[in-house]
Design a protein around this motif. Structure first.
Motif, PDB file in Angstrom:
ATOM      1  N   ALA A 213       0.833  -1.202   0.000  1.00 53.39           N
ATOM      2  CA  ALA A 213       0.000   0.000   0.000  1.00 53.39           C
ATOM      3  C   ALA A 213       0.862   1.244   0.000  1.00 53.39           C
ATOM      4  O   ALA A 213       0.567   2.235  -0.675  1.00 53.39           O
ATOM      5  CB  ALA A 213      -0.933   0.004   1.220  1.00 53.39           C
ATOM      6  N   GLY A 214       1.956   1.221   0.788  1.00 54.62           N
ATOM      7  CA  GLY A 214       2.826   2.372   0.847  1.00 54.62           C
ATOM      8  C   GLY A 214       3.543   2.611  -0.468  1.00 54.62           C
ATOM      9  O   GLY A 214       3.873   3.734  -0.805  1.00 54.62           O
ATOM     10  N   ALA A 215       3.791   1.530  -1.266  1.00 62.74           N
ATOM     11  CA  ALA A 215       4.501   1.667  -2.514  1.00 62.74           C
ATOM     12  C   ALA A 215       3.583   1.998  -3.681  1.00 62.74           C
ATOM     13  O   ALA A 215       4.031   2.282  -4.772  1.00 62.74           O
ATOM     14  CB  ALA A 215       5.272   0.377  -2.828  1.00 62.74           C
ATOM     15  N   ALA A 216       2.282   1.924  -3.482  1.00 56.77           N
ATOM     16  CA  ALA A 216       1.336   2.164  -4.551  1.00 56.77           C
ATOM     17  C   ALA A 216       1.427   3.614  -5.022  1.00 56.77           C
ATOM     18  O   ALA A 216       1.689   4.516  -4.234  1.00 56.77           O
ATOM     19  CB  ALA A 216      -0.089   1.872  -4.077  1.00 56.77           C
ATOM     20  N   PRO A 217       1.231   3.849  -6.329  1.00 54.74           N
ATOM     21  CA  PRO A 217       1.293   5.222  -6.828  1.00 54.74           C
ATOM     22  C   PRO A 217       0.140   6.046  -6.272  1.00 54.74           C
ATOM     23  O   PRO A 217      -0.910   5.509  -5.936  1.00 54.74           O
ATOM     24  CB  PRO A 217       1.163   5.043  -8.349  1.00 54.74           C
ATOM     25  CG  PRO A 217       0.440   3.741  -8.521  1.00 54.74           C
ATOM     26  CD  PRO A 217       0.923   2.878  -7.389  1.00 54.74           C
ATOM     27  N   PRO A 218       0.329   7.357  -6.149  1.00 53.26           N
ATOM     28  CA  PRO A 218      -0.747   8.198  -5.626  1.00 53.26           C
ATOM     29  C   PRO A 218      -1.948   8.168  -6.560  1.00 53.26           C
ATOM     30  O   PRO A 218      -1.816   7.977  -7.766  1.00 53.26           O
ATOM     31  CB  PRO A 218      -0.111   9.596  -5.582  1.00 53.26           C
ATOM     32  CG  PRO A 218       1.006   9.550  -6.570  1.00 53.26           C
ATOM     33  CD  PRO A 218       1.516   8.142  -6.526  1.00 53.26           C
ATOM     34  N   PRO A 219      -3.152   8.346  -6.027  1.00 57.37           N
ATOM     35  CA  PRO A 219      -4.351   8.297  -6.859  1.00 57.37           C
ATOM     36  C   PRO A 219      -4.379   9.464  -7.841  1.00 57.37           C
ATOM     37  O   PRO A 219      -3.836  10.538  -7.579  1.00 57.37           O
ATOM     38  CB  PRO A 219      -5.485   8.402  -5.838  1.00 57.37           C
ATOM     39  CG  PRO A 219      -4.889   9.114  -4.680  1.00 57.37           C
ATOM     40  CD  PRO A 219      -3.460   8.650  -4.622  1.00 57.37           C
ATOM     41  N   ARG A 220      -5.023   9.248  -8.971  1.00 55.94           N
ATOM     42  CA  ARG A 220      -5.176  10.306  -9.967  1.00 55.94           C
ATOM     43  C   ARG A 220      -6.403  11.138  -9.607  1.00 55.94           C
ATOM     44  O   ARG A 220      -7.521  10.645  -9.583  1.00 55.94           O
ATOM     45  CB  ARG A 220      -5.325   9.698 -11.370  1.00 55.94           C
ATOM     46  CG  ARG A 220      -4.103   8.913 -11.818  1.00 55.94           C
ATOM     47  CD  ARG A 220      -4.258   8.430 -13.252  1.00 55.94           C
ATOM     48  NE  ARG A 220      -4.373   9.565 -14.171  1.00 55.94           N
ATOM     49  CZ  ARG A 220      -4.557   9.421 -15.492  1.00 55.94           C
ATOM     50  NH1 ARG A 220      -4.689   8.207 -16.016  1.00 55.94           N
ATOM     51  NH2 ARG A 220      -4.644  10.488 -16.265  1.00 55.94           N
ATOM     52  N   ILE A 221      -6.162  12.394  -9.321  1.00 58.18           N
ATOM     53  CA  ILE A 221      -7.231  13.296  -8.903  1.00 58.18           C
ATOM     54  C   ILE A 221      -7.491  14.284 -10.038  1.00 58.18           C
ATOM     55  O   ILE A 221      -6.564  14.938 -10.512  1.00 58.18           O
ATOM     56  CB  ILE A 221      -6.845  14.071  -7.631  1.00 58.18           C
ATOM     57  CG1 ILE A 221      -6.373  13.106  -6.532  1.00 58.18           C
ATOM     58  CG2 ILE A 221      -7.994  14.929  -7.152  1.00 58.18           C
ATOM     59  CD1 ILE A 221      -7.433  12.182  -6.028  1.00 58.18           C
ATOM     60  N   PRO A 222      -8.737  14.420 -10.513  1.00 53.63           N
ATOM     61  CA  PRO A 222      -9.032  15.372 -11.587  1.00 53.63           C
ATOM     62  C   PRO A 222      -8.832  16.812 -11.121  1.00 53.63           C
ATOM     63  O   PRO A 222      -9.317  17.200 -10.057  1.00 53.63           O
ATOM     64  CB  PRO A 222     -10.496  15.078 -11.929  1.00 53.63           C
ATOM     65  CG  PRO A 222     -11.066  14.479 -10.687  1.00 53.63           C
ATOM     66  CD  PRO A 222      -9.952  13.702 -10.048  1.00 53.63           C
ATOM     67  N   TRP A 223      -8.132  17.612 -11.930  1.00 51.39           N
ATOM     68  CA  TRP A 223      -7.806  18.968 -11.524  1.00 51.39           C
ATOM     69  C   TRP A 223      -8.926  19.962 -11.762  1.00 51.39           C
ATOM     70  O   TRP A 223      -9.072  20.934 -11.006  1.00 51.39           O
ATOM     71  CB  TRP A 223      -6.542  19.447 -12.248  1.00 51.39           C
ATOM     72  CG  TRP A 223      -5.292  19.039 -11.554  1.00 51.39           C
ATOM     73  CD1 TRP A 223      -4.440  18.029 -11.911  1.00 51.39           C
ATOM     74  CD2 TRP A 223      -4.737  19.617 -10.368  1.00 51.39           C
ATOM     75  NE1 TRP A 223      -3.397  17.945 -11.024  1.00 51.39           N
ATOM     76  CE2 TRP A 223      -3.547  18.908 -10.070  1.00 51.39           C
ATOM     77  CE3 TRP A 223      -5.138  20.662  -9.532  1.00 51.39           C
ATOM     78  CZ2 TRP A 223      -2.760  19.220  -8.968  1.00 51.39           C
ATOM     79  CZ3 TRP A 223      -4.345  20.970  -8.440  1.00 51.39           C
ATOM     80  CH2 TRP A 223      -3.166  20.250  -8.165  1.00 51.39           C
ATOM     81  N   ARG A 224      -9.733  19.759 -12.811  1.00 51.58           N
ATOM     82  CA  ARG A 224     -10.747  20.767 -13.141  1.00 51.58           C
ATOM     83  C   ARG A 224     -11.727  21.010 -11.985  1.00 51.58           C
ATOM     84  O   ARG A 224     -11.936  22.169 -11.584  1.00 51.58           O
ATOM     85  CB  ARG A 224     -11.503  20.380 -14.415  1.00 51.58           C
ATOM     86  CG  ARG A 224     -12.500  21.457 -14.860  1.00 51.58           C
ATOM     87  CD  ARG A 224     -13.163  21.084 -16.191  1.00 51.58           C
ATOM     88  NE  ARG A 224     -14.054  22.146 -16.628  1.00 51.58           N
ATOM     89  CZ  ARG A 224     -15.313  22.289 -16.248  1.00 51.58           C
ATOM     90  NH1 ARG A 224     -15.843  21.411 -15.386  1.00 51.58           N
ATOM     91  NH2 ARG A 224     -16.052  23.292 -16.686  1.00 51.58           N
ATOM     92  N   PRO A 225     -12.365  19.969 -11.421  1.00 49.34           N
ATOM     93  CA  PRO A 225     -13.281  20.244 -10.305  1.00 49.34           C
ATOM     94  C   PRO A 225     -12.574  20.804  -9.084  1.00 49.34           C
ATOM     95  O   PRO A 225     -13.153  21.605  -8.337  1.00 49.34           O
ATOM     96  CB  PRO A 225     -13.917  18.877 -10.017  1.00 49.34           C
ATOM     97  CG  PRO A 225     -13.012  17.873 -10.632  1.00 49.34           C
ATOM     98  CD  PRO A 225     -12.385  18.546 -11.804  1.00 49.34           C
ATOM     99  N   ILE A 226     -11.321  20.420  -8.873  1.00 52.62           N
ATOM    100  CA  ILE A 226     -10.570  20.976  -7.747  1.00 52.62           C
ATOM    101  C   ILE A 226     -10.348  22.477  -7.953  1.00 52.62           C
ATOM    102  O   ILE A 226     -10.486  23.281  -7.014  1.00 52.62           O
ATOM    103  CB  ILE A 226      -9.237  20.234  -7.568  1.00 52.62           C
ATOM    104  CG1 ILE A 226      -9.488  18.883  -6.913  1.00 52.62           C
ATOM    105  CG2 ILE A 226      -8.253  21.047  -6.741  1.00 52.62           C
ATOM    106  CD1 ILE A 226      -8.255  18.069  -6.675  1.00 52.62           C
ATOM    107  N   LEU A 227     -10.010  22.868  -9.185  1.00 51.42           N
ATOM    108  CA  LEU A 227      -9.775  24.281  -9.454  1.00 51.42           C
ATOM    109  C   LEU A 227     -11.062  25.099  -9.336  1.00 51.42           C
ATOM    110  O   LEU A 227     -11.040  26.238  -8.841  1.00 51.42           O
ATOM    111  CB  LEU A 227      -9.173  24.455 -10.847  1.00 51.42           C
ATOM    112  CG  LEU A 227      -7.737  23.937 -11.002  1.00 51.42           C
ATOM    113  CD1 LEU A 227      -7.278  24.039 -12.450  1.00 51.42           C
ATOM    114  CD2 LEU A 227      -6.782  24.705 -10.091  1.00 51.42           C
TER     115      LEU A 227
END
Length: 419
Positions: A213-227
């Motif tokens: 779990a610690g080695a797993a890549p970070p999740p892909r978070i969509p930037w448009r709704p965050i912005l």
């Protein structure tokens, strides 16, 4: 937000205790923050700061807080937000105590920088905790947690009003130290009961699973709704910065009442508490976007009233309406960010939380700059106009339609579907 069934079985008590603990963390953070910002005039007088120097001190907090938020987001993904809170919050209240005790201006800058860094870390981690508990319950809880923050801030402002009277003989160091002692006790009591969200705890497996779990890549978070959500929050935080950092100075210097100066922020936080106490019910009934739209509109009207106030009490009333409207926008924004985070690690929450400090920096610089060039009354007109932007961006706070985004409404049902 559609409600899902609450947690059941043996974990139900754990979820309830986590909810109480997260509430304690929010209370302590509000108390610590209000203890500092409501005594800004006293700090200004102690160190003989001009408006420009005061602006620099106030801007230091959100600048380093943004760094703290980003660092906390990374640390929460790796170690869990629970550990971040347990380390950063006790350190935060001690840094606030130091800000009231330092005898030199360089010491004040160092203490304020520490407050900013730790405040950013606590903000990101505690909102990650709040989103996790909300997801566990499956219904809107974020405005309730932020209501507890406001309760702590109201207590802090009342304490500031009580100790600001020279006749009571309570110095800054003693006033800050007493508030810090209360905050430290609450923080240490809450720590062990917080939601367990470290990678090994989320994976529920052995050490090998935890390592994976610690080695797993970070999740892909969509930037448009965050912005979009972040932009709306930044506008609201500009107004919040104006009230938090400058309401006391405005009432004391522009309207001529030192006695009522702390009550501008106190009224703001009192109505913020009221709005947030009712906010979860409003979100469940009308939806996030409608509540954000109404709240931002009310905040616009309130700050306009404060900017044009003919008397100190009129300004207090304007700040009160501002707090009532702005109160719901911020927690609904964190809830919206939580829906964008597929694994609940806190990445999206930490990114949206940066808008808090972007808005606070812009607010401090904007108000201070206009106040120095013109006056404080004119300075409060700028964030008033900007609040209309949050009204137009309210739609971005609604949950994505099924199949349109990475996450829907929080709750155990959604968790099971992903599992």
């Amino acid at each position: 937000m559609r409600s899902s069934p609450p947690a059941t079985g043996g974990t139900d008590r754990v979820a309830r205790l986590a909810r109480v603990a997260v509430s304690g963390v929010f209370f302590t953070t509000g108390l610590a923050f209000a203890t500092l910002v409501t005594r800004v005039p006293a700090l200004q007088a102690r160190f003989e700061l001009g408006e420009g120097e005061l602006t620099a001190v106030l801007a230091l907090v959100p600048v380093v807080a943004g760094v703290g938020s980003v660092l906390a987001g990374s640390a929460s993904v790796r170690f869990g937000s629970r550990r971040v809170v347990r380390v950063a919050q006790p350190a935060l209240v001690l840094a606030v105590a130091a800000a009231g005790a330092v005898p030199t201006l360089p010491g004040l800058y160092a203490a304020v920088a520490a407050v900013g860094l730790l405040l950013g870390a606590v903000d990101a981690a505690m909102n990650t905790q709040a989103v996790a508990v909300e997801r566990r319950y499956g219904t809107s809880l974020l405005t309730g947690f932020h209501a507890v923050w406001s309760a702590g801030a109201v207590l802090g402002s009342l304490w500031a009003a009580f100790t600001s009277d020279p006749g009571r003989g309570v110095g800054l160091a003693a006033a800050f130290g007493a508030a810090a002692a209360v905050g430290l006790a609450a923080s240490l009591a809450a720590g062990p009961l917080l939601h367990r969200d470290a990678p090994a705890e989320r994976g529920g497996g052995d050490g090998q699973d935890a390592g994976a779990a610690g080695a797993a890549p970070p999740p892909r978070i969509p930037w448009r709704p965050i912005l979009l959500v972040g932009s709306a929050l930044a506008v609201v935080y500009i107004a919040d910065s104006a009230v938090s950092s400058w309401s006391a100075v405005y009432i004391e210097t522009a309207l001529g009442s030192a006695a009522l100066a702390p009550l501008g922020y106190g009224a703001y936080q009192a109505t913020t508490l009221l709005g947030r106490a009712l906010g979860d019910h409003a979100v469940r009934r009308f939806g996030p976007a409608a509540v954000v739209r109404a709240g931002a509109g009310a905040a616009f009207a309130g700050l306009a009233c404060a900017a044009a106030a003919p008397s100190p009490w009129a300004a207090v009333a304007g700040f009160a309406l501002t707090g009532l409207g702005a109160s719901v926008v911020m927690p609904i924004g964190f809830s919206a960010a939580g829906r964008l985070d597929p694994d609940g690690g806190g990445t999206a929450v930490a990114r949206v939380n940066v808008s808090n400090y972007v808005g606070f920096v812009l607010g401090a610089v904007l108000i201070g700059g206009i106040a120095e060039a013109l006056d404080l009354r004119a300075a409060f007109a700028a964030p008033t106009a900007l609040l209309l932007g949050a009204v137009f961006l309210a739609r971005s706070f609604d949950p994505p339609r099924p199949g349109a985004g990475p996450a829907g409404s929080p709750g155990p049902a959604a968790e099971s579907a992903r599992g």
